[in-house]
Design a protein around this motif. Structure first.
Motif, PDB file in Angstrom:
ATOM      1  N   MET A 405       1.105  -1.385   0.204  1.00 34.20           N
ATOM      2  CA  MET A 405       0.172  -0.191   0.230  1.00 34.20           C
ATOM      3  C   MET A 405       0.871   1.485  -0.058  1.00 34.20           C
ATOM      4  SD  MET A 405      -3.330  -0.728   2.563  1.00 34.20           S
ATOM      5  CE  MET A 405      -2.279  -1.444   3.969  1.00 34.20           C
ATOM      6  N   GLY A 406       1.794   1.302   0.519  1.00 33.72           N
ATOM      7  CA  GLY A 406       3.314   2.214   0.625  1.00 33.72           C
ATOM      8  C   GLY A 406       4.319   2.759   1.099  1.00 33.72           C
ATOM      9  N   MET A 407       5.153   2.548   0.241  1.00 36.46           N
ATOM     10  CA  MET A 407       6.823   2.276   0.438  1.00 36.46           C
ATOM     11  C   MET A 407       7.044   2.498  -0.802  1.00 36.46           C
ATOM     12  SD  MET A 407       7.998  -1.406   1.286  1.00 36.46           S
ATOM     13  CE  MET A 407       7.415  -2.447   0.126  1.00 36.46           C
ATOM     14  N   THR A 408       7.984   4.219  -0.390  1.00 32.17           N
ATOM     15  CA  THR A 408       9.035   5.038  -1.643  1.00 32.17           C
ATOM     16  C   THR A 408      10.006   4.274  -1.987  1.00 32.17           C
ATOM     17  OG1 THR A 408       9.505   6.697   0.094  1.00 32.17           O
ATOM     18  CG2 THR A 408       7.616   7.063  -1.674  1.00 32.17           C
ATOM     19  N   GLY A 409      10.995   5.047  -1.195  1.00 31.84           N
ATOM     20  CA  GLY A 409      12.809   4.493  -0.909  1.00 31.84           C
ATOM     21  C   GLY A 409      13.718   4.973  -2.137  1.00 31.84           C
ATOM     22  N   THR A 421       8.677   5.846  -6.548  1.00 31.79           N
ATOM     23  CA  THR A 421       8.315   3.557  -6.420  1.00 31.79           C
ATOM     24  C   THR A 421       8.999   3.013  -7.041  1.00 31.79           C
ATOM     25  OG1 THR A 421       7.510   3.889  -8.440  1.00 31.79           O
ATOM     26  CG2 THR A 421       5.594   4.714  -7.631  1.00 31.79           C
ATOM     27  N   ALA A 422      10.423   2.669  -6.551  1.00 32.54           N
ATOM     28  CA  ALA A 422      11.228   1.770  -5.897  1.00 32.54           C
ATOM     29  C   ALA A 422      10.726   0.736  -5.576  1.00 32.54           C
ATOM     30  CB  ALA A 422      12.355   2.178  -5.650  1.00 32.54           C
ATOM     31  N   VAL A 423      10.145   1.579  -4.419  1.00 29.78           N
ATOM     32  CA  VAL A 423       9.556   0.788  -3.190  1.00 29.78           C
ATOM     33  C   VAL A 423      10.846  -0.558  -2.355  1.00 29.78           C
ATOM     34  CG1 VAL A 423       8.093  -1.769  -2.881  1.00 29.78           C
ATOM     35  CG2 VAL A 423       7.269   0.215  -4.994  1.00 29.78           C
ATOM     36  N   GLY A 426      15.083  -4.603  -4.476  1.00 30.28           N
ATOM     37  CA  GLY A 426      15.389  -6.179  -5.165  1.00 30.28           C
ATOM     38  C   GLY A 426      14.654  -6.019  -5.762  1.00 30.28           C
ATOM     39  N   ASN A 427      13.411  -5.095  -5.702  1.00 29.39           N
ATOM     40  CA  ASN A 427      12.569  -5.374  -7.334  1.00 29.39           C
ATOM     41  C   ASN A 427      12.994  -3.641  -8.175  1.00 29.39           C
ATOM     42  OD1 ASN A 427      10.383  -2.784  -7.846  1.00 29.39           O
ATOM     43  ND2 ASN A 427      10.201  -4.110  -5.346  1.00 29.39           N
ATOM     44  N   ASN A 428      12.972  -2.767  -7.655  1.00 34.56           N
ATOM     45  CA  ASN A 428      13.838  -1.856  -8.162  1.00 34.56           C
ATOM     46  C   ASN A 428      12.857  -0.655  -9.520  1.00 34.56           C
ATOM     47  OD1 ASN A 428      16.695  -0.082  -7.485  1.00 34.56           O
ATOM     48  ND2 ASN A 428      17.230  -2.018  -7.395  1.00 34.56           N
ATOM     49  N   ALA A 465      14.227   9.347  -1.930  1.00 31.06           N
ATOM     50  CA  ALA A 465      12.940   9.450  -2.321  1.00 31.06           C
ATOM     51  C   ALA A 465      12.155   9.725  -0.552  1.00 31.06           C
ATOM     52  CB  ALA A 465      12.016   8.481  -2.547  1.00 31.06           C
ATOM     53  N   PRO A 466      10.955  10.451  -0.711  1.00 27.66           N
ATOM     54  CA  PRO A 466      10.548  11.334   0.554  1.00 27.66           C
ATOM     55  C   PRO A 466       9.658   9.679   1.012  1.00 27.66           C
ATOM     56  CG  PRO A 466       9.005  12.172  -1.186  1.00 27.66           C
ATOM     57  CD  PRO A 466      11.138  11.453  -1.784  1.00 27.66           C
TER      58      PRO A 466
END
Length: 596
Positions: A405-409, A421-423, A426-428, A465-466
């Motif tokens: 639902m919500g990760m930026t990173g 939206t790198a999240v 491992g998935n970039n 990313a914020p």
């Protein structure tokens, strides 16, 4: 000679038009596989968040193409899985299919079920294999989650392990295996729907490759494979010579949890130009630990590959050819290496895997200002939970699912700001965030807040990313939730003068509106009148924030991602009330900051 053997650094002699056409045909086949599973899977983690991958490997177990797949799933793993299944089933036939999820035999972790279909020509020769890997909602673990970090070993984890088990013969299911899964897995209808989607995706690849062979011939496809790998190796040689040579070491740390202190993760990268090669050494890390976060051989290798490919020319094809120029050094019995049974690798695709990737790309950044990345923010906050319970809208039908639902990173880079939206590393950016509307339709949940948290980015010439602030709750029921949040103690580090990202945090909002901190690693019942509040960590910055383009800072202020106070104090940029840069005040402010 095996196509995986390096030959020369000279440019290969190939028919460029044919190479491009056949490469796009194979990539198109993988995209058809992807579209099939995305549209037919039942679990939201697959059909909404797209936590799955498809690829084609050669009969010699070399990764050929993996369009639109998650790097942690495919950069290494399919090659190892293919090799193990060929050893166990040396006489594969058309119509066979094999289920595999063993973390000790090339898989990423037990929660990723893999389906391998051999592609056999009319004479019975094994030519290629189609592999589909999907992160399932439930696999029959001792807890309602595919990731259980606190278990001591695979027995306490409780996963059903399928080491290359045949599940189809002559295109028909082997019902004994299907029944075993349906009896053990908490949501058997969802599992069966996901399984059928995986079978469909793999069979489409089989059909399409056979059709391609009818058009151009198997001999031409074999010649193409060799040329594609040679071309990819040549591109890798060029990319290596374009970055600084030398050796650098970087270290980061995963947060402590439970009885375990923080886990320090180190990577040493060596770039050589004479015989162009990159060596990534992950051996100087702790031994395997009695928890569920040990990496598998596949994920350990992949962390090195992801960190490398993120640090070089992005146009280099990631396949077995380019990998000829990459040496990865692992140690048996290492938390970032090759695990020994029965150590658990339940969470091998995220957390410590992300920290290992970060260490690799930060080591590249130490070599020079035009390469590498800062650190990507920590993963799996309460806005990326596994949720389970009963849905009162569907007659109290049970549900288990994992949500994003919500990760930026995202991390600051040499030439660009972070990908919002790198999240996770491992998935970039290849995985998708769950749609708010789709989540609320599929599950008894409400998402109340989903927004950028201002002033949480790692400041830099190119910022990280914020963080992402999300608030969610059950909808007229109670929900069991689990999360394994990293980055609440150890921030995502900046590089080359960039600043660290903001730490993550998590709270429970009670019915009266009061907020109470809750644990970063948690399993709890969330009641109908409670809300979970999640702040995901920000990513690290690249380069000094005083070198950032003032207009880029002003744009962040206008967007509400950075406050005017932070722009002035951290970036040395004075932004007027109308959102325009005050150039004179900015020059004076930066001159003052530079004298400190």
């Amino acid at each position: 000679m095996s196509t995986t053997e390096s030959t020369t650094t000279a440019p290969p002699t190939v028919d460029g038009v044919r190479l491009a056409i056949l490469t796009n045909r194979f990539q198109g086949i993988v995209r058809k596989m992807t579209n099939t599973l995305f549209r037919t899977a039942r679990s939201g983690v697959i059909s909404n968040a797209k936590d799955f991958s498809c690829c084609i490997v050669t009969a010699e177990h070399e990764l050929l193409v993996a369009a639109e797949s998650l790097p942690i799933h495919v950069m290494s793993g399919p090659d190892l899985i293919s090799r193990h299944i060929a050893e166990w089933h040396p006489e594969m036939r058309r119509g066979d299919a094999f289920l595999h999820n063993s973390p000790y035999h090339g898989n990423s972790h037990a929660g990723d079920h893999c389906l391998l279909v051999p592609i056999i020509d009319d004479e019975g020769n094994h030519r290629f294999s189609a592999i589909v890997k999907a992160h399932l909602a439930d696999i029959g673990n001792s807890q309602p989650s595919t990731i259980v970090p606190t278990v001591r070993d695979v027995y306490e984890e409780g996963a059903l392990i399928f080491p290359g088990v045949q599940v189809q013969r002559d295109y028909r299911d082997i019902d004994d295996i299907i029944r075993m899964c349906e009896v053990r897995i908490r949501v058997p209808d969802f599992w069966r729907g996901d399984f059928n989607g995986m079978v469909g995706a793999a069979r489409i690849a089989e059909r399409e490759v056979m059709q391609l062979a009818e058009e151009v011939g198997w001999e031409a496809l074999g010649q193409y494979v060799g040329e594609w790998f040679d071309y990819s190796e040549h591109r890798m040689v060029e990319a290596i010579r374009a970055i600084p040579r030398g050796t650098a070491t970087a270290e980061t740390a995963h947060d402590p949890f439970g009885e375990f202190p923080e886990v320090r993760v180190k990577a040493t990268v060596t770039v050589a130009h004479d015989d162009p090669k990159i060596t990534v050494d992950l051996r100087d890390n702790p031994d395997c630990l009695p928890f569920g976060m040990n990496l598998t051989e596949a994920t350990a290798r992949t962390t090195a590959m992801v960190g490398t490919f993120m640090s070089i020319d992005a146009s280099v094809p990631p396949n077995a050819g380019s990998a000829r120029r990459l040496d990865i050094l692992l140690r048996d019995g290492c938390v970032v290496g090759k695990p020994a049974h029965p150590f658990s690798c339940s969470g091998a695709t995220t957390n410590i895997a992300d920290r290992a990737t970060n260490a690799v790309q930060m080591a590249f950044a130490e070599l020079g200002d035009n390469t590498g990345l800062a650190e990507i923010g920590g993963v799996m906050p309460p806005a990326a939970p596994v949720v389970s319970g009963k849905d009162p809208r569907k007659g109290d039908a049970p549900f288990v699912d994992m949500l994003i639902m919500g990760m930026t990173g995202g991390a600051g880079a040499p030439e660009a700001d972070a990908w919002l939206t790198a999240v996770h590393a491992g998935n970039n950016g290849a995985i998708r965030r769950n749609s708010t509307e789709a989540t609320e339709l599929l599950l008894p949940l409400r998402i109340w807040v989903d927004e950028i948290a201002p002033d949480t980015e790692g400041a830099g010439r190119h910022r990280g990313a914020p963080g992402n602030l999300v608030e969610w709750s059950p909808n007229n029921t109670r929900v069991e939730a689990m999360w394994i949040s990293d980055g609440t103690v150890n921030p995502a580090r900046g590089v080359r003068g960039g600043q660290d990202g903001h730490l993550g945090d998590q709270w429970i909002r009670e019915a009266d509106g009061e907020l109470a901190h809750t644990a970063a690693f948690n399993r709890l019942w969330v009641e109908a009148d409670q809300r979970v509040v999640s702040l995901s960590p920000g990513g690290g910055g690249y380069g000094s924030p005083l070198e950032r383009d003032p207009e880029a800072v002003a744009q962040d202020v206008r967007e509400g991602w950075v406050t005017a106070d932070r722009a002035r104090e951290t970036y040395g940029v004075v932004v007027a009330s109308d959102g325009v840069v005050d150039e004179a005040a900015t020059g004076a402010r930066r001159a003052e900051a530079g004298r400190r």
